[in-house]
Scaffold this active site. Structure first.
Site, PDB file in Angstrom:
ATOM      1  N   SER A   8      -7.250 -27.346   6.814  1.00 23.40           N
ATOM      2  CA  SER A   8      -6.803 -27.524   5.431  1.00 23.40           C
ATOM      3  C   SER A   8      -7.197 -28.911   4.940  1.00 23.40           C
ATOM      4  O   SER A   8      -6.831 -29.924   5.550  1.00 23.40           O
ATOM      5  CB  SER A   8      -5.281 -27.371   5.355  1.00 23.40           C
ATOM      6  OG  SER A   8      -4.823 -27.912   4.139  1.00 23.40           O
ATOM      7  N   HIS A  31      -9.976 -24.418   4.384  1.00 24.01           N
ATOM      8  CA  HIS A  31      -8.757 -23.904   3.758  1.00 24.01           C
ATOM      9  C   HIS A  31      -8.375 -24.845   2.612  1.00 24.01           C
ATOM     10  O   HIS A  31      -8.207 -26.049   2.809  1.00 24.01           O
ATOM     11  CB  HIS A  31      -7.659 -23.845   4.822  1.00 24.01           C
ATOM     12  CG  HIS A  31      -6.349 -23.295   4.355  1.00 24.01           C
ATOM     13  ND1 HIS A  31      -6.040 -21.957   4.379  1.00 24.01           N
ATOM     14  CD2 HIS A  31      -5.243 -23.918   3.889  1.00 24.01           C
ATOM     15  CE1 HIS A  31      -4.804 -21.772   3.935  1.00 24.01           C
ATOM     16  NE2 HIS A  31      -4.295 -22.959   3.627  1.00 24.01           N
ATOM     17  N   ASP A  33      -5.703 -25.581  -0.438  1.00 22.86           N
ATOM     18  CA  ASP A  33      -4.341 -25.298  -0.902  1.00 22.86           C
ATOM     19  C   ASP A  33      -4.200 -25.595  -2.384  1.00 22.86           C
ATOM     20  O   ASP A  33      -4.220 -26.750  -2.801  1.00 22.86           O
ATOM     21  CB  ASP A  33      -3.346 -26.144  -0.101  1.00 22.86           C
ATOM     22  CG  ASP A  33      -3.281 -25.713   1.344  1.00 22.86           C
ATOM     23  OD1 ASP A  33      -2.903 -24.551   1.595  1.00 22.86           O
ATOM     24  OD2 ASP A  33      -3.636 -26.516   2.230  1.00 22.86           O
ATOM     25  N   MET A  35      -1.803 -25.591  -5.507  1.00 23.02           N
ATOM     26  CA  MET A  35      -0.359 -25.603  -5.807  1.00 23.02           C
ATOM     27  C   MET A  35      -0.145 -25.946  -7.276  1.00 23.02           C
ATOM     28  O   MET A  35      -0.851 -26.801  -7.829  1.00 23.02           O
ATOM     29  CB  MET A  35       0.353 -26.648  -4.950  1.00 23.02           C
ATOM     30  CG  MET A  35       0.128 -26.479  -3.452  1.00 23.02           C
ATOM     31  SD  MET A  35       1.147 -27.631  -2.517  1.00 23.02           S
ATOM     32  CE  MET A  35       0.415 -27.494  -0.878  1.00 23.02           C
ATOM     33  N   HIS A  64      -5.950 -20.718  -0.585  1.00 19.22           N
ATOM     34  CA  HIS A  64      -4.528 -20.376  -0.420  1.00 19.22           C
ATOM     35  C   HIS A  64      -3.815 -20.744  -1.718  1.00 19.22           C
ATOM     36  O   HIS A  64      -3.568 -21.927  -1.991  1.00 19.22           O
ATOM     37  CB  HIS A  64      -3.962 -21.160   0.779  1.00 19.22           C
ATOM     38  CG  HIS A  64      -2.503 -20.922   1.018  1.00 19.22           C
ATOM     39  ND1 HIS A  64      -1.765 -21.686   1.904  1.00 19.22           N
ATOM     40  CD2 HIS A  64      -1.638 -20.004   0.519  1.00 19.22           C
ATOM     41  CE1 HIS A  64      -0.510 -21.249   1.917  1.00 19.22           C
ATOM     42  NE2 HIS A  64      -0.412 -20.235   1.079  1.00 19.22           N
ATOM     43  N   MET A  66      -0.786 -21.145  -3.902  1.00 20.52           N
ATOM     44  CA  MET A  66       0.678 -21.282  -3.953  1.00 20.52           C
ATOM     45  C   MET A  66       1.039 -21.509  -5.409  1.00 20.52           C
ATOM     46  O   MET A  66       1.420 -22.612  -5.828  1.00 20.52           O
ATOM     47  CB  MET A  66       1.119 -22.439  -3.053  1.00 20.52           C
ATOM     48  CG  MET A  66       1.066 -22.073  -1.572  1.00 20.52           C
ATOM     49  SD  MET A  66       0.999 -23.522  -0.504  1.00 20.52           S
ATOM     50  CE  MET A  66      -0.755 -23.841  -0.587  1.00 20.52           C
ATOM     51  N   MET A 135       3.175 -17.898   6.878  1.00 19.72           N
ATOM     52  CA  MET A 135       3.503 -19.328   6.767  1.00 19.72           C
ATOM     53  C   MET A 135       4.435 -19.713   7.916  1.00 19.72           C
ATOM     54  O   MET A 135       5.438 -19.040   8.150  1.00 19.72           O
ATOM     55  CB  MET A 135       4.201 -19.632   5.436  1.00 19.72           C
ATOM     56  CG  MET A 135       3.313 -19.597   4.196  1.00 19.72           C
ATOM     57  SD  MET A 135       1.872 -20.687   4.234  1.00 19.72           S
ATOM     58  CE  MET A 135       2.634 -22.306   4.459  1.00 19.72           C
ATOM     59  N   ASP A 173      -0.243 -20.862   9.199  1.00 14.97           N
ATOM     60  CA  ASP A 173      -0.456 -22.068   8.395  1.00 14.97           C
ATOM     61  C   ASP A 173       0.840 -22.869   8.362  1.00 14.97           C
ATOM     62  O   ASP A 173       1.862 -22.378   7.865  1.00 14.97           O
ATOM     63  CB  ASP A 173      -0.881 -21.639   6.979  1.00 14.97           C
ATOM     64  CG  ASP A 173      -1.144 -22.822   6.045  1.00 14.97           C
ATOM     65  OD1 ASP A 173      -1.133 -23.975   6.517  1.00 14.97           O
ATOM     66  OD2 ASP A 173      -1.367 -22.573   4.844  1.00 14.97           O
TER      67      ASP A 173
HETATM   68  C1  DX5 Z   1       1.279 -26.198   3.191  1.00 14.40           C
HETATM   69  C2  DX5 Z   1      -0.163 -25.752   3.183  1.00 14.40           C
HETATM   70  C3  DX5 Z   1      -0.884 -26.012   4.441  1.00 14.40           C
HETATM   71  C4  DX5 Z   1      -0.926 -27.464   4.869  1.00 14.40           C
HETATM   72  C5  DX5 Z   1      -0.740 -27.447   6.344  1.00 14.40           C
HETATM   73  O1  DX5 Z   1       1.989 -25.554   2.211  1.00 14.40           O
HETATM   74  O2  DX5 Z   1      -0.266 -24.363   2.922  1.00 14.40           O
HETATM   75  O3  DX5 Z   1      -2.198 -25.446   4.438  1.00 14.40           O
HETATM   76  O4  DX5 Z   1      -2.106 -28.139   4.572  1.00 14.40           O
HETATM   77  O5  DX5 Z   1      -0.629 -28.744   6.786  1.00 14.40           O
HETATM   78  P1  DX5 Z   1      -0.205 -29.091   8.285  1.00 14.40           P
HETATM   79  O6  DX5 Z   1      -1.255 -28.463   9.173  1.00 14.40           O
HETATM   80  O7  DX5 Z   1      -0.212 -30.563   8.300  1.00 14.40           O
HETATM   81  O8  DX5 Z   1       1.135 -28.475   8.512  1.00 14.40           O
HETATM   82 ZN    ZN Z   2      -2.286 -23.459   3.199  1.00 14.03          ZN
END
Ligand code: DX5
Ligand code: ZN
Length: 221
Positions: A8, A31, A33, A35, A64, A66, A135, A173
């Site tokens: 990520s 990956h 993210d 948000m 991903h 969110m 998750m 994840d």
């Molecule tokens: C959190 C994200 C993850 C995040 C994971 O909501 O979806 O992809 O980057 O980070 P680590 O591996 O540090 O938990």
């Molecule tokens: Zn993620």
């Protein structure tokens, strides 16, 4: 079962994302993210950054989302050329229609479940999917502690997928590191997101290779 490591970039340096992607040459994908500060209490990046990454790398882009109103926004990421688009089922009004739309646009369709969301109510949807993301922390932030309570859901997802006879990936994840990856493999995960573990390492690519070695050892055990 193939193993995939998809770091990520949430924990990467956003001022030089292209170079950060170059630092994970062994990874199977990137990956990303997305948000929106509504579905999760954090705001990251969106379509323009994904489009810029698409122009910069041939690696599989694993988006991903969110975000709320996934039905409305997810297809644009497939149109931008992402190979995999994950929506949260908690944020989708019509997940079957959305999964079919993503596939029709040429992307892999993937559904994510927050830690407290069970997989059983969505068993009938699994045939519409190319990946299920379990998750293993509450979504929203990198660097959180892995939640062991999610392990039975990984196992249950594998059980529900088995009769389909299709290679649906099971991604985990959140809190994935050299100390947690093996229990996820053992439960049935085959695709691993790691943010802080990879980009917090002195040599991110060495960490990708290390995580892959641990995961592959788990599958042959
Ligand atoms: C959190 C994200 C993850 C995040 C994971 O909501 O979806 O992809 O980057 O980070 P680590 O591996 O540090 O938990
Ligand atoms: Zn993620």
């Amino acid at each position: 079962m193939g193993i995939r490591i998809t770091p990520s970039v949430l924990s990467a340096d956003f001022t030089r994302l292209g170079e950060e992607v170059d630092r994970i040459a062994s990874a199977d994908g990137v990956h990303v993210d997305v948000m929106d500060n509504h579905f999760v209490p954090n705001l990251t990046l969106g379509l323009p950054v994904v489009e810029a990454l698409r122009a910069r790398t041939d690696k599989l882009l694993d988006i991903h989302l969110m975000i709320e109103d996934a039905d409305r926004w997810a297809p644009a990421y497939a149109e931008a050329g992402a190979e995999s688009v994950t929506f949260h089922v908690e944020a989708a009004r019509a997940p079957v229609r959305l999964a079919r739309e993503l596939r029709s646009l040429g992307a892999r369709a993937s559904m994510a479940l927050k830690p407290a969301t069970p997989v059983e109510p969505y068993a009938a949807l699994l045939g519409e999917l190319d990946m299920v993301l379990i998750m293993t922390v509450e979504p929203g932030f990198g660097g959180q502690k892995f939640l062991d309570l999610c392990l039975p859901k990984i196992r249950r997802t594998r059980e529900l997928l088995a009769p389909l006879g299709k290679d649906v990936w099971v991604q985990v994840d959140g809190g994935i590191s050299e100390s947690t990856i093996e229990r996820c493999v053992e439960a049935g995960a085959d695709t691993f997101v790691a943010g802080s573990a990879v980009f917090g390492a002195d040599d991110p690519d060495a960490m990708v290779r290390h995580l892959r070695t641990l995961a592959e050892a788990g599958t042959s055990a």
